[in-house]
Motif scaffolding. Structure first.
Motif, PDB file in Angstrom:
ATOM      1  N   VAL A 271       0.985  -1.491   0.026  1.00  0.00           N
ATOM      2  CA  VAL A 271       0.067  -0.119  -0.011  1.00  0.00           C
ATOM      3  C   VAL A 271       1.550   1.680   0.135  1.00  0.00           C
ATOM      4  N   ASN A 292      -2.102   1.006 -10.266  1.00  0.00           N
ATOM      5  CA  ASN A 292      -2.789  -1.024 -10.840  1.00  0.00           C
ATOM      6  C   ASN A 292      -1.408  -1.624 -11.491  1.00  0.00           C
ATOM      7  N   SER A 297      -1.374  -1.881  -3.845  1.00  0.00           N
ATOM      8  CA  SER A 297      -2.899  -0.769  -3.846  1.00  0.00           C
ATOM      9  C   SER A 297      -2.444   0.839  -3.105  1.00  0.00           C
ATOM     10  N   SER A 299      -3.291   4.160  -0.202  1.00  0.00           N
ATOM     11  CA  SER A 299      -4.228   5.443   0.194  1.00  0.00           C
ATOM     12  C   SER A 299      -4.173   6.533   0.928  1.00  0.00           C
ATOM     13  N   GLN A 320     -10.036   2.211  -8.884  1.00  0.00           N
ATOM     14  CA  GLN A 320      -9.771   1.193  -8.449  1.00  0.00           C
ATOM     15  C   GLN A 320      -8.542   0.705  -7.512  1.00  0.00           C
ATOM     16  N   GLY A 321      -8.467   0.183  -6.451  1.00  0.00           N
ATOM     17  CA  GLY A 321      -7.316  -0.261  -5.597  1.00  0.00           C
ATOM     18  C   GLY A 321      -6.638   0.556  -4.926  1.00  0.00           C
ATOM     19  N   ILE A 322      -7.921   1.470  -4.053  1.00  0.00           N
ATOM     20  CA  ILE A 322      -7.606   2.628  -3.100  1.00  0.00           C
ATOM     21  C   ILE A 322      -8.525   1.868  -2.167  1.00  0.00           C
ATOM     22  N   ASP A 323      -8.768   0.925  -1.583  1.00  0.00           N
ATOM     23  CA  ASP A 323      -9.353   0.243  -0.299  1.00  0.00           C
ATOM     24  C   ASP A 323      -9.844   0.619   0.436  1.00  0.00           C
TER      25      ASP A 323
END
Ligand SMILES: [Mg+2]
Length: 366
Positions: A271, A292, A297, A299, A320-323
């Motif tokens: 991350v 990606n 991911s 944040s 996509q990819g920021i959970d």
């Protein structure tokens, strides 16, 4: 294109105060984070009566370069700002363009953004040892968790650890780190926990800490120690053995991008955490493509003020990819951001133009 019809005629610097609902105490490196502070905002107006604002501060030189330009000369909705000169206007130009184009920023960046994004509580500081005059013990931290869970709607907690470096004797600090995490896990067994050491551990102390908490739903380990290939290799080996789903998050403090890329390519970091303001919103938009491609991911770091949480919410809703994103429980005086609602651990992004927040009144400054 509509942005071409709007000419920038005014750029105004503003100052606002943000206020935390309680004293945010120590982390492993810094003393009390206090009750909030000042932040700088910048407002842009166009000759067609549109305006946008955001975190940032613009000097006279940049003002002179920007005034008289059309919005499309300095901003492209598919990219963001078009020149490093506009860095201080990154958020304000996104807000302005969203308002002119009648789109939330998330929708400007993606046709089908998410309506809500997972948001963790970033405010679980070392209030067991803060303030020095009346440290609250572990109960104080549990009370903070209860407030944030039941009153504010957070379901994931990020816990500051690393007391053994600066604040407590080695064994006592390590034990307290473990006891705090275990106490929160015991009271909130379903809560997902993140731990953040602000680089205070050594590999040895980190593994002793992890031995004590690895069964406590640890979602990620943030800044365990100064990032290095060797250190993160040892951590990855430890996690592969004991908790393969736990992620390694880094890149918040003084990010060394080539090293972060190297770590990501070696699958030693999961991350990326560069700051949403320090790294920049436009830079983050382009970084998400890399994130990606690397199949990791991200944040964006938001600590300091909730305005940053809201900016990151648009990125998380669009890419996509920021959970999950960092939530900062605060109020910013003079700013109405009530249309952002946190419920059951999810932050709902308002379907309003720009960033969907209103500047009611803030101090004008030069
Ligand atoms: Mg951190």
């Amino acid at each position: 294109m509509e942005l071409a019809y709007h000419k920038i005629i005014e750029i105004n610097n503003k100052r606002a105060r943000n206020r935390y609902p309680r004293l945010y105490g120590k982390n492993s490196r810094l003393p009390e984070h206090s009750y909030g502070g000042d932040c700088y905002l910048v407002e842009i107006k166009t000759d067609k009566g549109a305006s946008g604002w955001g975190l940032g501060r613009c000097n006279e030189e940049i003002k002179l370069k920007m005034i008289g330009k059309s919005v499309s000369e300095v901003f492209d909705p598919n990219i963001g700002i078009l020149s490093p000169d506009a860095r201080c206007l990154d958020f304000a130009l996104h807000d302005l363009a969203g308002k002119i184009l009648k789109l939330p920023v998330s929708k400007m960046m993606c046709d089908t953004p998410l309506a809500s994004v997972n948001c963790y509580d970033g405010a679980i500081y070392m209030n067991d040892i803060s303030p020095d005059t009346r440290p609250g013990g572990i109960d104080a931290i549990l009370e903070n968790c209860r407030y944030d869970y039941y009153e504010l709607g957070y379901h994931w907690f990020k816990i500051k650890v690393g007391r053994s470096g600066k604040w407590m004797e080695y064994n006592e600090g390590l034990k307290r780190d473990i006891d705090v995490v275990r106490a929160i896990h015991k009271e909130f067994p379903d809560a997902i926990l993140l731990v953040d050491a602000n680089d205070a551990y050594t590999t040895d102390s980190l593994f002793k800490f992890l031995d004590g908490v690895i069964d406590c739903n640890i979602y990620w380990i943030e800044e365990p120690f100064q990032e290095s290939v060797e250190g993160f290799q040892l951590l990855r080996e430890y996690l592969a053995k004991h908790s393969p789903k736990t992620l390694i998050a880094d890149g918040e403090f003084n990010p060394d991008l080539p090293l972060l890329m190297d770590l990501a390519q070696k699958k030693l970091i999961d991350v990326f955490l560069m700051d949403v303001e320090g790294y920049g919103f436009t830079n983050w938009r382009s970084m998400m493509k890399t994130v990606n491609e690397l199949q990791i991911s991200a944040s964006p770091h938001n600590w300091g003020q909730k305005l940053k949480t809201h900016y990151s919410a648009h990125l998380a809703a669009s890419f996509q990819g920021i959970d999950t994103i960092e939530g900062v429980p605060d109020l910013t005086e003079g700013i109405d951001f009530d249309d952002y609602q946190l419920k059951d651990g999810y932050l709902w992004v308002p379907d309003k133009y720009g960033f969907g927040m209103d500047m009611i009144w803030t101090h004008s400054i030069s």
